[in-house]
Design a protein around this motif. Structure first.
Motif, PDB file in Angstrom:
ATOM      1  N   SER A 145      -7.445   7.433   0.093  1.00  0.00           N
ATOM      2  CA  SER A 145      -6.983   6.051   0.188  1.00  0.00           C
ATOM      3  C   SER A 145      -6.201   5.625  -1.056  1.00  0.00           C
ATOM      4  O   SER A 145      -6.410   6.129  -2.160  1.00  0.00           O
ATOM      5  N   TYR A 146      -5.305   4.661  -0.837  1.00  0.00           N
ATOM      6  CA  TYR A 146      -4.410   4.159  -1.877  1.00  0.00           C
ATOM      7  C   TYR A 146      -4.200   2.670  -1.599  1.00  0.00           C
ATOM      8  O   TYR A 146      -4.315   2.233  -0.446  1.00  0.00           O
ATOM      9  N   PRO A 147      -3.923   1.865  -2.621  1.00  0.00           N
ATOM     10  CA  PRO A 147      -3.740   0.428  -2.377  1.00  0.00           C
ATOM     11  C   PRO A 147      -2.638   0.161  -1.361  1.00  0.00           C
ATOM     12  O   PRO A 147      -1.560   0.745  -1.428  1.00  0.00           O
TER      13      PRO A 147
ATOM     14  N   ASP B  11       4.391   2.262   9.852  1.00  0.00           N
ATOM     15  CA  ASP B  11       5.360   3.310   9.538  1.00  0.00           C
ATOM     16  C   ASP B  11       5.998   3.075   8.171  1.00  0.00           C
ATOM     17  O   ASP B  11       6.126   4.005   7.359  1.00  0.00           O
ATOM     18  N   ASP B  12       6.392   1.839   7.915  1.00  0.00           N
ATOM     19  CA  ASP B  12       7.047   1.526   6.642  1.00  0.00           C
ATOM     20  C   ASP B  12       6.107   1.749   5.459  1.00  0.00           C
ATOM     21  O   ASP B  12       6.510   2.299   4.425  1.00  0.00           O
ATOM     22  N   ALA B  13       4.851   1.313   5.610  1.00  0.00           N
ATOM     23  CA  ALA B  13       3.891   1.490   4.520  1.00  0.00           C
ATOM     24  C   ALA B  13       3.591   2.965   4.295  1.00  0.00           C
ATOM     25  O   ALA B  13       3.501   3.425   3.142  1.00  0.00           O
TER      26      ALA B  13
ATOM     27  N   ILE C 278       4.364   4.867   0.656  1.00  0.00           N
ATOM     28  CA  ILE C 278       3.334   5.458  -0.200  1.00  0.00           C
ATOM     29  C   ILE C 278       3.470   6.976  -0.258  1.00  0.00           C
ATOM     30  O   ILE C 278       3.223   7.594  -1.309  1.00  0.00           O
ATOM     31  N   THR C 279       3.897   7.598   0.820  1.00  0.00           N
ATOM     32  CA  THR C 279       4.174   9.034   0.790  1.00  0.00           C
ATOM     33  C   THR C 279       5.204   9.341  -0.290  1.00  0.00           C
ATOM     34  O   THR C 279       5.019  10.251  -1.112  1.00  0.00           O
ATOM     35  N   HIS C 280       6.274   8.586  -0.324  1.00  0.00           N
ATOM     36  CA  HIS C 280       7.318   8.811  -1.328  1.00  0.00           C
ATOM     37  C   HIS C 280       6.838   8.434  -2.727  1.00  0.00           C
ATOM     38  O   HIS C 280       7.253   9.052  -3.716  1.00  0.00           O
TER      39      HIS C 280
END
Length: 357
Positions: A26-28, A57-59, A63-65
């Motif tokens: 998990s990440y903020p 999708d946008d989030a 966060i992946t990037h």
């Protein structure tokens, strides 16, 4: 099981040594994504399924990037599509139902599910999440999945004769999901079992669950087990018999008080050691993280050490989480350089490692 680790080493890795850097899960969440969820759950808001899917999708892409920009070797999307580690899966498993939220600590509430009928595998749980993340990512993707013991332990059991029986049934479902993930291309699966260290007398049950989970999973798929909190001395070294490649353990938050537990018996698997405190909203310095990494080298040699946070970091401010990841990667790369230069003497697995003066 030694584990297929080298497949995650980048082709352009700058050092001969390789300390695998990754996240737990998990990440903020961006504040706008939390707001989108509120709108989606508001029946009076003009915010439907399509808008909510777009937000997820946008989030996930963002966060992946963000993980990739931090330099992590293996990334995930920070669980942007998930709300909670048991509730999320219970909504997707036939046989579960929900009866309201219960208070767990402070001002935090958990929608604790009940098993009201026999559990069955209906819809896939994480395959679409993985496929989306894998498509937008340039680095390998890890898939965290809540383990069957925790899914059973953190639920009300109204059907099965025992929690143990429920856990075994759920293990078979987790096996189905992992098979689907592997077919979709996943090569790094992390099974989260935080309940294990809080009820250590059941480590044999977890072992049997894992045997069921790994049935017919290919050898090139890396399997990790994440356990946080609790007294590790009550489950170690017994857990070394589990059929996984890597153990991901929380140690930074306890100032490494339990590190000696893992020196009493040779640590024969890969060690994913927490070098960042997920409960402290301060960014550790590169120098501090390097000292933490060296503690891991007291337990295993570099080729079996994975560098990660203690746990998921979703409760931290996002800028703090980002700073922690960036410093962690920088610290790992500097330790690799010092290992290449012979400035850190690693005697052997289970032996003490120290930096030359």
């Amino acid at each position: 099981m030694t584990g297929p680790r080298d497949q995650f080493k980048p082709a352009d890795h700058p050092n001969d040594h390789f300390l695998l850097t990754t996240v737990v899960g998990s990440y903020p969440k961006p504040k706008w994504h939390d707001r989108a969820r509120e709108l989606f759950e508001d029946e009076d808001a003009d915010f439907g399924e399509d808008e909510w899917e777009e937000s997820k999708d946008d989030a996930s892409r963002l966060i992946t990037h963000e993980h990739e920009r931090a330099g992590l070797d293996v990334i995930c999307d920070g669980e942007m599509r998930r709300n909670e580690m048991v509730e999320y899966f219970a909504h997707r498993i036939d046989g579960y139902e929900f009866n309201g939220r219960v208070k767990v600590w402070g001002h935090n509430y958990f929608d604790k599910p009940s098993v009201a009928d026999e559990v069955e595998y209906g819809e896939q749980w994480l395959v679409e999440e993985f496929e989306f993340t894998d498509e937008v990512a340039e680095r390998p993707v890890k898939v965290p999945i809540t383990g069957p013991y925790t899914l059973a332990n953190w639920s009300f059991n109204e059907v099965y004769d025992s929690e143990e029986q429920l856990a075994y049934e759920l293990a078979d479902l987790v096996n189905e999901e992992i098979e689907a993930l592997v077919e979709a291309g996943a090569r790094y699966i992390q099974i989260d079992e935080p309940a294990l260290a809080t009820t250590p007398d059941d480590h044999a049950i977890v072992g049997e669950c894992l045997e069921r989970i790994v049935d017919e999973i290919p050898d090139d798929v890396r399997l990790g087990l994440h356990v946080c909190y609790g007294d590790y001395s009550r489950i170690y070294p017994e857990i070394l018999d589990y059929p996984v490649h890597e153990y991901d353990l929380e140690l930074a938050n306890g100032d490494y008080d339990q590190l000696d537990v893992f020196k009493e018996h040779e640590f024969t698997k890969d060690f994913a050691m927490g070098v960042l405190d997920a409960h402290t909203a301060e960014v550790e310095s590169v120098a501090e993280i390097k000292e933490n990494i060296k503690k891991g080298l007291e337990v295993v040699p570099p080729e079996r050490l994975t560098v990660s946070p203690d746990c998921g970091v979703k409760l931290l401010p996002r800028e703090v989480a980002r700073g922690k990841m960036e410093n962690m990667v920088q610290a790992a790369r500097e330790i690799e350089e010092e290992l290449d230069a012979g400035e850190i003497d690693v005697v052997a697995s289970g032996a003490e490692a120290h930096a030359d003066d």
